[in-house]
Write a protein that holds these residues in place. Structure first.
Motif, PDB file in Angstrom:
ATOM      1  N   ILE A   6     -34.389  32.375  19.685  1.00  0.00           N
ATOM      2  CA  ILE A   6     -34.896  31.217  18.937  1.00  0.00           C
ATOM      3  C   ILE A   6     -33.769  30.578  18.127  1.00  0.00           C
ATOM      4  O   ILE A   6     -33.615  29.346  18.102  1.00  0.00           O
ATOM      5  CB  ILE A   6     -36.069  31.648  18.034  1.00  0.00           C
ATOM      6  N   ILE A   7     -32.968  31.416  17.455  1.00  0.00           N
ATOM      7  CA  ILE A   7     -31.849  30.883  16.663  1.00  0.00           C
ATOM      8  C   ILE A   7     -30.854  30.166  17.567  1.00  0.00           C
ATOM      9  O   ILE A   7     -30.338  29.091  17.220  1.00  0.00           O
ATOM     10  CB  ILE A   7     -31.171  32.016  15.881  1.00  0.00           C
ATOM     11  N   CYS A   8     -30.578  30.729  18.729  1.00  0.00           N
ATOM     12  CA  CYS A   8     -29.635  30.105  19.666  1.00  0.00           C
ATOM     13  C   CYS A   8     -30.126  28.735  20.105  1.00  0.00           C
ATOM     14  O   CYS A   8     -29.359  27.764  20.145  1.00  0.00           O
ATOM     15  CB  CYS A   8     -29.437  31.023  20.867  1.00  0.00           C
ATOM     16  N   LEU A   9     -31.416  28.615  20.408  1.00  0.00           N
ATOM     17  CA  LEU A   9     -31.972  27.325  20.807  1.00  0.00           C
ATOM     18  C   LEU A   9     -31.938  26.326  19.657  1.00  0.00           C
ATOM     19  O   LEU A   9     -31.616  25.136  19.864  1.00  0.00           O
ATOM     20  CB  LEU A   9     -33.413  27.516  21.301  1.00  0.00           C
ATOM     21  N   LEU A  10     -32.245  26.783  18.441  1.00  0.00           N
ATOM     22  CA  LEU A  10     -32.227  25.882  17.288  1.00  0.00           C
ATOM     23  C   LEU A  10     -30.819  25.381  16.981  1.00  0.00           C
ATOM     24  O   LEU A  10     -30.623  24.200  16.665  1.00  0.00           O
ATOM     25  CB  LEU A  10     -32.819  26.600  16.070  1.00  0.00           C
ATOM     26  N   VAL A  11     -29.832  26.279  17.089  1.00  0.00           N
ATOM     27  CA  VAL A  11     -28.451  25.866  16.810  1.00  0.00           C
ATOM     28  C   VAL A  11     -27.971  24.884  17.872  1.00  0.00           C
ATOM     29  O   VAL A  11     -27.318  23.872  17.557  1.00  0.00           O
ATOM     30  CB  VAL A  11     -27.529  27.099  16.735  1.00  0.00           C
ATOM     31  N   ASN A  12     -28.279  25.131  19.141  1.00  0.00           N
ATOM     32  CA  ASN A  12     -27.902  24.177  20.190  1.00  0.00           C
ATOM     33  C   ASN A  12     -28.594  22.831  19.985  1.00  0.00           C
ATOM     34  O   ASN A  12     -28.000  21.769  20.206  1.00  0.00           O
ATOM     35  CB  ASN A  12     -28.258  24.743  21.565  1.00  0.00           C
ATOM     36  N   HIS A  13     -29.853  22.871  19.550  1.00  0.00           N
ATOM     37  CA  HIS A  13     -30.566  21.625  19.244  1.00  0.00           C
ATOM     38  C   HIS A  13     -29.897  20.885  18.087  1.00  0.00           C
ATOM     39  O   HIS A  13     -29.765  19.652  18.107  1.00  0.00           O
ATOM     40  CB  HIS A  13     -32.018  21.938  18.904  1.00  0.00           C
ATOM     41  N   GLY A  14     -29.457  21.647  17.068  1.00  0.00           N
ATOM     42  CA  GLY A  14     -28.798  21.025  15.931  1.00  0.00           C
ATOM     43  C   GLY A  14     -27.448  20.425  16.286  1.00  0.00           C
ATOM     44  O   GLY A  14     -27.014  19.445  15.662  1.00  0.00           O
ATOM     45  N   ILE A  15     -26.772  20.989  17.292  1.00  0.00           N
ATOM     46  CA  ILE A  15     -25.464  20.450  17.698  1.00  0.00           C
ATOM     47  C   ILE A  15     -25.626  19.268  18.654  1.00  0.00           C
ATOM     48  O   ILE A  15     -24.972  18.229  18.502  1.00  0.00           O
ATOM     49  CB  ILE A  15     -24.612  21.555  18.362  1.00  0.00           C
ATOM     50  N   ILE A  16     -26.524  19.385  19.636  1.00  0.00           N
ATOM     51  CA  ILE A  16     -26.605  18.392  20.706  1.00  0.00           C
ATOM     52  C   ILE A  16     -27.488  17.202  20.322  1.00  0.00           C
ATOM     53  O   ILE A  16     -27.107  16.042  20.535  1.00  0.00           O
ATOM     54  CB  ILE A  16     -27.133  19.050  21.997  1.00  0.00           C
ATOM     55  N   ILE A  17     -28.648  17.464  19.737  1.00  0.00           N
ATOM     56  CA  ILE A  17     -29.651  16.405  19.547  1.00  0.00           C
ATOM     57  C   ILE A  17     -29.660  15.870  18.113  1.00  0.00           C
ATOM     58  O   ILE A  17     -29.409  14.693  17.872  1.00  0.00           O
ATOM     59  CB  ILE A  17     -31.050  16.924  19.949  1.00  0.00           C
ATOM     60  N   SER A  18     -29.948  16.744  17.157  1.00  0.00           N
ATOM     61  CA  SER A  18     -30.108  16.261  15.780  1.00  0.00           C
ATOM     62  C   SER A  18     -28.788  16.020  15.055  1.00  0.00           C
ATOM     63  O   SER A  18     -28.778  15.363  14.010  1.00  0.00           O
ATOM     64  CB  SER A  18     -30.958  17.253  14.982  1.00  0.00           C
ATOM     65  N   LYS A  19     -27.677  16.572  15.567  1.00  0.00           N
ATOM     66  CA  LYS A  19     -26.346  16.391  14.977  1.00  0.00           C
ATOM     67  C   LYS A  19     -26.251  16.917  13.543  1.00  0.00           C
ATOM     68  O   LYS A  19     -25.374  16.504  12.786  1.00  0.00           O
ATOM     69  CB  LYS A  19     -25.948  14.904  14.974  1.00  0.00           C
ATOM     70  N   VAL A  20     -27.127  17.846  13.170  1.00  0.00           N
ATOM     71  CA  VAL A  20     -27.070  18.429  11.828  1.00  0.00           C
ATOM     72  C   VAL A  20     -25.910  19.414  11.712  1.00  0.00           C
ATOM     73  O   VAL A  20     -25.264  19.523  10.670  1.00  0.00           O
ATOM     74  CB  VAL A  20     -28.407  19.126  11.493  1.00  0.00           C
ATOM     75  N   ILE A  21     -25.630  20.125  12.785  1.00  0.00           N
ATOM     76  CA  ILE A  21     -24.561  21.116  12.809  1.00  0.00           C
ATOM     77  C   ILE A  21     -23.364  20.517  13.546  1.00  0.00           C
ATOM     78  O   ILE A  21     -23.507  19.967  14.645  1.00  0.00           O
ATOM     79  CB  ILE A  21     -25.021  22.409  13.509  1.00  0.00           C
ATOM     80  N   THR A  22     -22.206  20.593  12.947  1.00  0.00           N
ATOM     81  CA  THR A  22     -21.004  20.054  13.573  1.00  0.00           C
ATOM     82  C   THR A  22     -19.792  20.859  13.140  1.00  0.00           C
ATOM     83  O   THR A  22     -19.776  21.440  12.054  1.00  0.00           O
ATOM     84  CB  THR A  22     -20.795  18.577  13.205  1.00  0.00           C
ATOM     85  N   LEU A  23     -18.811  20.891  14.019  1.00  0.00           N
ATOM     86  CA  LEU A  23     -17.545  21.566  13.719  1.00  0.00           C
ATOM     87  C   LEU A  23     -16.407  20.568  13.518  1.00  0.00           C
ATOM     88  O   LEU A  23     -15.249  20.962  13.463  1.00  0.00           O
ATOM     89  CB  LEU A  23     -17.190  22.538  14.843  1.00  0.00           C
ATOM     90  N   GLY A  24     -16.736  19.284  13.440  1.00  0.00           N
ATOM     91  CA  GLY A  24     -15.718  18.301  13.099  1.00  0.00           C
ATOM     92  C   GLY A  24     -15.285  17.400  14.230  1.00  0.00           C
ATOM     93  O   GLY A  24     -14.718  16.341  14.000  1.00  0.00           O
ATOM     94  N   SER A  25     -15.526  17.794  15.482  1.00  0.00           N
ATOM     95  CA  SER A  25     -15.125  16.964  16.618  1.00  0.00           C
ATOM     96  C   SER A  25     -16.028  17.265  17.803  1.00  0.00           C
ATOM     97  O   SER A  25     -16.710  18.293  17.855  1.00  0.00           O
ATOM     98  CB  SER A  25     -13.664  17.227  16.993  1.00  0.00           C
ATOM     99  N   ILE A  26     -16.017  16.331  18.766  1.00  0.00           N
ATOM    100  CA  ILE A  26     -16.855  16.500  19.954  1.00  0.00           C
ATOM    101  C   ILE A  26     -16.390  17.694  20.783  1.00  0.00           C
ATOM    102  O   ILE A  26     -17.200  18.446  21.345  1.00  0.00           O
ATOM    103  CB  ILE A  26     -16.827  15.201  20.792  1.00  0.00           C
ATOM    104  N   VAL A  27     -15.068  17.886  20.849  1.00  0.00           N
ATOM    105  CA  VAL A  27     -14.527  18.995  21.639  1.00  0.00           C
ATOM    106  C   VAL A  27     -14.983  20.335  21.060  1.00  0.00           C
ATOM    107  O   VAL A  27     -15.408  21.238  21.795  1.00  0.00           O
ATOM    108  CB  VAL A  27     -12.992  18.905  21.685  1.00  0.00           C
ATOM    109  N   ARG A  28     -14.906  20.477  19.737  1.00  0.00           N
ATOM    110  CA  ARG A  28     -15.323  21.735  19.112  1.00  0.00           C
ATOM    111  C   ARG A  28     -16.836  21.937  19.234  1.00  0.00           C
ATOM    112  O   ARG A  28     -17.302  23.063  19.387  1.00  0.00           O
ATOM    113  CB  ARG A  28     -14.895  21.754  17.648  1.00  0.00           C
ATOM    114  N   ASP A  29     -17.600  20.851  19.150  1.00  0.00           N
ATOM    115  CA  ASP A  29     -19.044  20.992  19.339  1.00  0.00           C
ATOM    116  C   ASP A  29     -19.370  21.428  20.763  1.00  0.00           C
ATOM    117  O   ASP A  29     -20.256  22.271  20.985  1.00  0.00           O
ATOM    118  CB  ASP A  29     -19.730  19.661  19.026  1.00  0.00           C
TER     119      ASP A  29
END
Length: 411
Positions: free
Chosen positions: A58-81
């Motif tokens: 569940i956490i893995c799916l939520l984190v991927n959702h936060g990176i790909i769709i909602s953009k809440v989680i980011t590492l600073g660049s598209i490559v790192r995401d």
């Protein structure tokens, strides 16, 4: 187990693998209990394993959702995401496979225990423990230090939700630890099987020495040659059965760990390529390749982490493969030192058995030996050159576009 186990002084398979079993138990991927010399499923640990895999998925799916769709989680660049999504996807696959294959892995460990207990003396276990215990303990400490250095320098969330940030960091650390210790479990199993191959080879060498001494002996000792040849025949048949059992165990090991090792190799390739490109390649009006402090930081954390996972696997599989192949050479040496036709026939059958047994450690057709390391180095170099060419093309397009805009404004 605790009463029998001593660091660097193993006496059997159980005490040899105790540090690895201990780390896997902490991570919830060792849902077994040991009674006498048997592995059994522990219901409380198995339930804990199911809870961990459900929560982690569940956490893995939520984190991927936060990176790909909602953009809440980011590492600073598209490559790192993109790198983070690949990491979560492949390591999530490793986690799911680890929990699904708990029963086959238990049967594999039971089979290795039975084979090693029949073949290996306590002195061999003690020699193996010096390598395996040192590797398991020191690598666990070094990986923990590297993870602390890495995660202390990044922030996953742009907001100040430090609690969520800590939970995501803990989840990623859990995935890293799970992947690493499953790889160490695989390396330990390969080392034990390699020691079993070596024991067969040593027995053949000892038989060769006895046959050589028998050929050089005086005439009165020929009275016992028939009886000795019968003993040799029995010993050869026993070695053939043992070799066949080890080969079946190697094939079972390849089946159980193949997808996990393939995912590990893929993640390692992506991470090292991205870290090298991001650390040493810069554009300041022209291409600049520098090995500065940023490269040293990346090398001391990410790249060393993945090198530490791949190199032990490659080393164990390469030496194990060479040890298995050495048996065929020893068989021909024994064949050249015997005059008994029955022994020669049995040795020829043994040689044919080895030719038909593929004692190679594979992952879906990919050999986990030195060829893998060479292929990874070549692939990383190739993709680095491709990325540098894309960098040149991107900046040349930008310059051309800027010149065209300037000309249009002048007109």
């Amino acid at each position: 187990m605790k009463n029998r186990w001593q660091l660097l002084h193993a006496t059997d398979f159980q005490s040899l693998m105790y540090p690895c079993f201990f780390y896997c138990g902490i991570l919830g991927i060792f849902p077994y209990k040991i009674n006498a010399s048997n592995f059994e499923i522990s219901k409380p640990r198995y339930i804990l394993s199911i809870v961990i895999i459900c929560v982690s998925s569940i956490i893995c799916l939520l984190v991927n959702h936060g990176i790909i769709i909602s953009k809440v989680i980011t590492l600073g660049s598209i490559v790192r995401d993109f790198e983070a999504v690949c990491f979560l996807t492949f390591n999530g696959l490793i986690m799911i496979l680890t929990h699904i294959l708990s029963n086959p892995r238990m049967r594999l460990l039971q089979k290795i225990w039975e084979i090693s207990s029949k073949l290996l003396p306590s002195k061999t276990y003690q020699k193996l423990s010096r390598l395996i215990h040192t590797k398991d303990v020191l690598s666990a400490i070094l990986i923990a230090v590297q993870e602390y250095l890495y995660f202390s320098k990044i922030r996953l969330l742009e907001t100040n939700l430090w609690i969520v940030n800590c939970l995501i960091t803990a989840f990623i650390i859990y995935l890293l630890q799970l992947e690493f210790h499953m790889n160490m479990l695989y390396v330990n199993c390969v080392c034990v099987l390699k020691a079993c191959f070596k024991k067969i080879n040593d027995d053949l060498n000892y038989m060769q020495k006895l046959m050589t001494n028998d050929m050089r002996s005086s005439v009165p000792s020929l009275i016992c040659s028939t009886q000795r040849n019968q003993i040799f025949l029995i010993e050869l048949k026993t070695l053939m059965k043992q070799h066949l059992m080890i080969n079946e165990t190697v094939q079972l090991l390849n089946i159980i760990f193949s997808l996990q090792l393939l995912a590990t190799a893929t993640v390692t390739f992506i991470q090292i390529t991205r870290e090298l490109y991001d650390s040493i390649v810069h554009w300041q009006g022209d291409l600049i390749i520098t090995f500065d402090q940023h490269f040293l930081d990346a090398f001391s954390t990410t790249m060393v982490h993945y090198v530490m996972k791949v190199v032990p696997i490659v080393w164990a599989c390469e030496t194990g493969k060479n040890q298995a192949r050495e048996i065929s050479t020893t068989i021909y040496d024994v064949l050249n030192n015997t005059r008994d036709e029955q022994i020669k026939g049995e040795l020829q059958l043994f040689s044919l058995q080895i030719l038909h047994c593929k004692n190679t450690f594979l992952t879906k057709g990919l050999a986990m030996d030195a060829t893998l390391l060479v292929a990874m180095v070549g692939g990383i170099t190739t993709y680095m050159l491709i990325l540098i060419q894309f960098l040149f093309a991107a900046h040349s397009c930008d310059e051309t576009f800027g010149i065209s805009i300037t000309n249009n404004s002048v007109i």
